[in-house]
Design an enzyme around this catalytic site. Structure first.
Site, PDB file in Angstrom:
ATOM      1  N   VAL A   6      42.600  50.226  21.276  1.00 55.48           N
ATOM      2  CA  VAL A   6      41.599  50.910  22.100  1.00 55.48           C
ATOM      3  C   VAL A   6      42.102  51.091  23.541  1.00 55.48           C
ATOM      4  O   VAL A   6      41.746  52.037  24.230  1.00 55.48           O
ATOM      5  CB  VAL A   6      40.271  50.107  22.124  1.00 55.48           C
ATOM      6  CG1 VAL A   6      39.179  50.846  22.880  1.00 55.48           C
ATOM      7  CG2 VAL A   6      39.788  49.809  20.705  1.00 55.48           C
ATOM      8  N   HIS A  40      44.424  61.465  23.445  1.00 55.54           N
ATOM      9  CA  HIS A  40      43.170  61.081  24.099  1.00 55.54           C
ATOM     10  C   HIS A  40      43.320  61.317  25.599  1.00 55.54           C
ATOM     11  O   HIS A  40      43.709  60.446  26.342  1.00 55.54           O
ATOM     12  CB  HIS A  40      42.897  59.602  23.813  1.00 55.54           C
ATOM     13  CG  HIS A  40      41.586  59.127  24.350  1.00 55.54           C
ATOM     14  ND1 HIS A  40      40.391  59.755  24.081  1.00 55.54           N
ATOM     15  CD2 HIS A  40      41.277  58.067  25.133  1.00 55.54           C
ATOM     16  CE1 HIS A  40      39.414  59.100  24.689  1.00 55.54           C
ATOM     17  NE2 HIS A  40      39.928  58.075  25.333  1.00 55.54           N
ATOM     18  N   ARG A  82      42.650  51.866  35.679  1.00 53.70           N
ATOM     19  CA  ARG A  82      43.409  52.367  36.829  1.00 53.70           C
ATOM     20  C   ARG A  82      42.606  52.139  38.093  1.00 53.70           C
ATOM     21  O   ARG A  82      41.434  52.520  38.169  1.00 53.70           O
ATOM     22  CB  ARG A  82      43.688  53.845  36.621  1.00 53.70           C
ATOM     23  CG  ARG A  82      44.686  54.418  37.581  1.00 53.70           C
ATOM     24  CD  ARG A  82      45.251  55.660  36.933  1.00 53.70           C
ATOM     25  NE  ARG A  82      46.017  56.459  37.844  1.00 53.70           N
ATOM     26  CZ  ARG A  82      46.702  57.517  37.439  1.00 53.70           C
ATOM     27  NH1 ARG A  82      46.696  57.869  36.177  1.00 53.70           N
ATOM     28  NH2 ARG A  82      47.389  58.230  38.294  1.00 53.70           N
ATOM     29  N   ALA A 102      37.624  40.673  26.212  1.00 56.02           N
ATOM     30  CA  ALA A 102      36.171  40.438  26.120  1.00 56.02           C
ATOM     31  C   ALA A 102      35.441  41.143  27.256  1.00 56.02           C
ATOM     32  O   ALA A 102      34.417  40.665  27.737  1.00 56.02           O
ATOM     33  CB  ALA A 102      35.891  38.938  26.129  1.00 56.02           C
ATOM     34  N   GLY A 103      35.984  42.269  27.695  1.00 58.52           N
ATOM     35  CA  GLY A 103      35.345  43.036  28.768  1.00 58.52           C
ATOM     36  C   GLY A 103      34.214  43.882  28.225  1.00 58.52           C
ATOM     37  O   GLY A 103      33.537  43.506  27.255  1.00 58.52           O
ATOM     38  N   VAL A 152      34.088  46.995  26.740  1.00 59.87           N
ATOM     39  CA  VAL A 152      34.218  47.566  25.392  1.00 59.87           C
ATOM     40  C   VAL A 152      34.259  46.443  24.350  1.00 59.87           C
ATOM     41  O   VAL A 152      33.546  46.488  23.339  1.00 59.87           O
ATOM     42  CB  VAL A 152      35.480  48.457  25.282  1.00 59.87           C
ATOM     43  CG1 VAL A 152      35.649  48.959  23.848  1.00 59.87           C
ATOM     44  CG2 VAL A 152      35.399  49.636  26.245  1.00 59.87           C
ATOM     45  N   GLY A 153      35.061  45.408  24.618  1.00 56.43           N
ATOM     46  CA  GLY A 153      35.171  44.293  23.668  1.00 56.43           C
ATOM     47  C   GLY A 153      33.813  43.640  23.426  1.00 56.43           C
ATOM     48  O   GLY A 153      33.501  43.234  22.295  1.00 56.43           O
ATOM     49  N   ARG A 207      50.283  56.282  37.797  1.00 51.88           N
ATOM     50  CA  ARG A 207      50.234  56.274  36.336  1.00 51.88           C
ATOM     51  C   ARG A 207      51.242  55.267  35.789  1.00 51.88           C
ATOM     52  O   ARG A 207      50.970  54.531  34.849  1.00 51.88           O
ATOM     53  CB  ARG A 207      50.568  57.677  35.803  1.00 51.88           C
ATOM     54  CG  ARG A 207      50.530  57.743  34.284  1.00 51.88           C
ATOM     55  CD  ARG A 207      51.279  58.930  33.732  1.00 51.88           C
ATOM     56  NE  ARG A 207      52.720  58.803  33.935  1.00 51.88           N
ATOM     57  CZ  ARG A 207      53.618  59.654  33.461  1.00 51.88           C
ATOM     58  NH1 ARG A 207      53.225  60.704  32.796  1.00 51.88           N
ATOM     59  NH2 ARG A 207      54.909  59.484  33.680  1.00 51.88           N
ATOM     60  N   ASN A 229      43.872  51.899  26.991  1.00 55.53           N
ATOM     61  CA  ASN A 229      44.432  53.162  27.490  1.00 55.53           C
ATOM     62  C   ASN A 229      45.730  52.946  28.272  1.00 55.53           C
ATOM     63  O   ASN A 229      45.933  51.860  28.797  1.00 55.53           O
ATOM     64  CB  ASN A 229      43.405  53.835  28.409  1.00 55.53           C
ATOM     65  CG  ASN A 229      42.437  54.693  27.624  1.00 55.53           C
ATOM     66  OD1 ASN A 229      42.802  55.321  26.649  1.00 55.53           O
ATOM     67  ND2 ASN A 229      41.186  54.722  28.059  1.00 55.53           N
TER      68      ASN A 229
HETATM   69  N1  LIG Z   1      40.364  54.656  23.417  1.00 54.18           N
HETATM   70  C1  LIG Z   1      39.247  54.971  24.023  1.00 54.18           C
HETATM   71  O1  LIG Z   1      38.616  55.965  23.685  1.00 54.18           O
HETATM   72  C2  LIG Z   1      38.723  54.098  25.130  1.00 54.18           C
HETATM   73  C3  LIG Z   1      37.394  54.191  25.542  1.00 54.18           C
HETATM   74  C4  LIG Z   1      36.933  53.325  26.540  1.00 54.18           C
HETATM   75  C5  LIG Z   1      37.809  52.414  27.114  1.00 54.18           C
HETATM   76  N2  LIG Z   1      39.108  52.375  26.709  1.00 54.18           N
HETATM   77  C6  LIG Z   1      40.059  51.434  27.270  1.00 54.18           C
HETATM   78  O2  LIG Z   1      39.752  50.149  26.740  1.00 54.18           O
HETATM   79  C7  LIG Z   1      40.220  49.165  27.643  1.00 54.18           C
HETATM   80  C8  LIG Z   1      39.086  48.186  27.933  1.00 54.18           C
HETATM   81  O3  LIG Z   1      38.053  48.809  28.670  1.00 54.18           O
HETATM   82  P1  LIG Z   1      36.883  47.903  29.284  1.00 54.18           P
HETATM   83  O4  LIG Z   1      35.931  48.817  29.940  1.00 54.18           O
HETATM   84  O5  LIG Z   1      36.425  46.928  28.265  1.00 54.18           O
HETATM   85  O6  LIG Z   1      37.704  47.097  30.405  1.00 54.18           O
HETATM   86  P2  LIG Z   1      37.356  45.660  30.998  1.00 54.18           P
HETATM   87  O7  LIG Z   1      38.164  45.532  32.249  1.00 54.18           O
HETATM   88  O8  LIG Z   1      35.894  45.452  31.054  1.00 54.18           O
HETATM   89  O9  LIG Z   1      37.948  44.636  29.893  1.00 54.18           O
HETATM   90  C9  LIG Z   1      39.301  44.416  29.692  1.00 54.18           C
HETATM   91  C10 LIG Z   1      39.466  42.931  29.391  1.00 54.18           C
HETATM   92  O10 LIG Z   1      40.833  42.687  29.009  1.00 54.18           O
HETATM   93  C11 LIG Z   1      41.120  41.363  29.453  1.00 54.18           C
HETATM   94  N3  LIG Z   1      42.561  41.121  29.456  1.00 54.18           N
HETATM   95  C12 LIG Z   1      43.497  41.524  30.357  1.00 54.18           C
HETATM   96  N4  LIG Z   1      44.700  41.033  30.003  1.00 54.18           N
HETATM   97  C13 LIG Z   1      44.530  40.334  28.855  1.00 54.18           C
HETATM   98  C14 LIG Z   1      45.402  39.616  28.013  1.00 54.18           C
HETATM   99  N5  LIG Z   1      46.704  39.514  28.277  1.00 54.18           N
HETATM  100  N6  LIG Z   1      44.880  38.990  26.926  1.00 54.18           N
HETATM  101  C15 LIG Z   1      43.545  39.064  26.641  1.00 54.18           C
HETATM  102  N7  LIG Z   1      42.668  39.734  27.419  1.00 54.18           N
HETATM  103  C16 LIG Z   1      43.158  40.358  28.513  1.00 54.18           C
HETATM  104  C17 LIG Z   1      40.494  41.298  30.842  1.00 54.18           C
HETATM  105  O11 LIG Z   1      40.344  39.964  31.287  1.00 54.18           O
HETATM  106  C18 LIG Z   1      39.166  42.023  30.609  1.00 54.18           C
HETATM  107  O12 LIG Z   1      38.129  41.112  30.289  1.00 54.18           O
HETATM  108  C19 LIG Z   1      40.718  49.910  28.886  1.00 54.18           C
HETATM  109  O13 LIG Z   1      42.139  50.082  28.785  1.00 54.18           O
HETATM  110  C20 LIG Z   1      40.011  51.239  28.772  1.00 54.18           C
HETATM  111  O14 LIG Z   1      40.686  52.262  29.468  1.00 54.18           O
HETATM  112  C21 LIG Z   1      39.568  53.202  25.730  1.00 54.18           C
END
Ligand SMILES: NC(=O)c1ccc[n+]([C@@H]2O[C@H](COP(=O)([O-])OP(=O)(O)OC[C@H]3O[C@@H](n4cnc5c(N)ncnc54)[C@H](O)[C@@H]3O)[C@@H](O)[C@H]2O)c1
Length: 319
Positions: free
Chosen positions: A123, A180, A87, A15-16, A18-19, A93, A125
């Protein structure tokens, strides 16, 4: 009286940033209920309640539920996995890979038993590597475990083309293949302004500059934000995929899929154009590539293979 719903259901794990955008934009679509799951206590519940209250202002009836568990996710049609950590400075990495492998594997194993017919959109990374983790943990066919990257990378490419040519984004289409990361392959020949390939509309050096800016599109935003990475366009890219899956729109978009011989690549998640519909990936479309494009795609899939090999090494070291 409690609200009841016969709507479709989408679960968003993580629920960060992106979520949150995925949940908000999906709720505004008004065709599905959304369950938002996170490990942080109270946070998904708080965001969900906030969005339900926003619904009265925007006029949507989608129910948004926040949870720290998986009971509410049962019977989901689509599961979006955004959980993970970014990261941090000084983090290798392999440290990032180890942590996000653990998170993606654990959430997949927890969510799948209650939603055995769902389609999973990954989604987190590093994207293509996390698709392998979710695919192995879910035990679903490759049609039902799909990575979101190409839609975002193409959206970035489209934005840069529209800015360069001062034309409406509505007339710009673009295609980006590959993993990606900075080895992605923006395909200018297949990127157009209302059907006119962009190499006919701008000098070759501008095409190259825009391709390079696209490949560095994520890093450019990280550099500006300083903390965290992009989330508006990533969130909306997920929603475009969910639209096509749930509404069976059969959009043709680049997604990370497990290739089994297509493009001469076997056993790796790599971004290629696919048709997305009610059953997930309906068709993988094989484009005719030039020698250079084909070599760039091979290089990009090589970068995915390196990550897959690194994950195997981390797993055997931990065993
Ligand atoms: N594929 C793509 O093109 C793309 C684009 C943007 C971001 N991303 C990736 O998406 C991911 C999320 O990005 P963000 O900016 O929302 O990050 P964010 O840190 O805001 O949100 C991540 C959330 O995951 C939660 N989390 C961690 N462990 C968990 C678990 N075991 N169960 C449930 N929730 C858990 C955290 O508490 C946090 O709220 C990252 O890995 C980022 O790199 C991918």
């Amino acid at each position: 009286m409690a609200r009841t719903s016969g709507r479709r259901k989408v679960t968003v794990i993580g629920a960060g940033m992106v979520g949150g955008v995925v949940t908000q934009m999906l709720a505004m679509r008004d065709y599905a209920d959304v369950v938002l799951v996170d490990v942080v206590e109270g946070m998904p519940q708080g965001k969900a309640l906030d969005m339900m209250q926003m619904g009265t202002l925007l006029g949507f009836d989608s129910a948004v539920t926040g949870s720290n568990g998986y009971d509410e996710t049962q019977g989901s049609d689509v599961i979006v996995i955004t959980s993970g950590i970014a990261r941090k400075p000084g983090m290798s990495r392999d440290d990032l890979l180890r942590t996000n492998m653990g998170i993606v594997e654990s959430v997949t194993k927890q969510v799948v038993p209650g939603s055995p017919d769902a389609i999973v959109v990954v989604v987190s990374n590093p994207l293509d590597a996390m698709c392998h983790v979710a695919f192995d943990a879910a035990g679903f066919t490759r049609e039902r475990v799909i990575g979101m990257a190409g839609v975002l990378d193409s959206a970035r490419f489209r934005a840069f083309i529209a800015m360069e040519l001062d034309v409406s984004v509505e007339d710009v289409t673009a295609m980006v293949l590959g993993g990606h990361g900075d080895t992605m392959v923006p395909l200018s020949r297949y990127s157009t302004v209302n059907g006119i390939p962009i190499p006919e509309l701008m000098p070759a050096e501008r095409v190259t500059a825009i391709e390079q800016r696209t490949a560095g599109g994520g890093a450019e935003i990280v550099g500006l934000l300083k903390t965290g990475s992009a989330y508006y366009a990533p969130g909306m890219s997920v929603v475009e995929m969910v639209d096509s899956l749930i509404l069976d729109k059969k959009r043709v978009v680049p997604c990370s899929v497990l290739l089994q011989g297509e493009y001469g690549i076997d056993g790796l998640y790599v971004g290629v154009p696919v048709k997305l519909g009610a059953n997930g990936v309906g068709q993988i479309i094989e484009l005719n590539l030039t020698g250079n494009e084909s070599a760039a795609l091979k290089r990009s899939s090589g970068a995915v293979k390196e990550l897959v090999d690194a994950m195997a090494a981390l797993k055997s070291a931990a065993a």
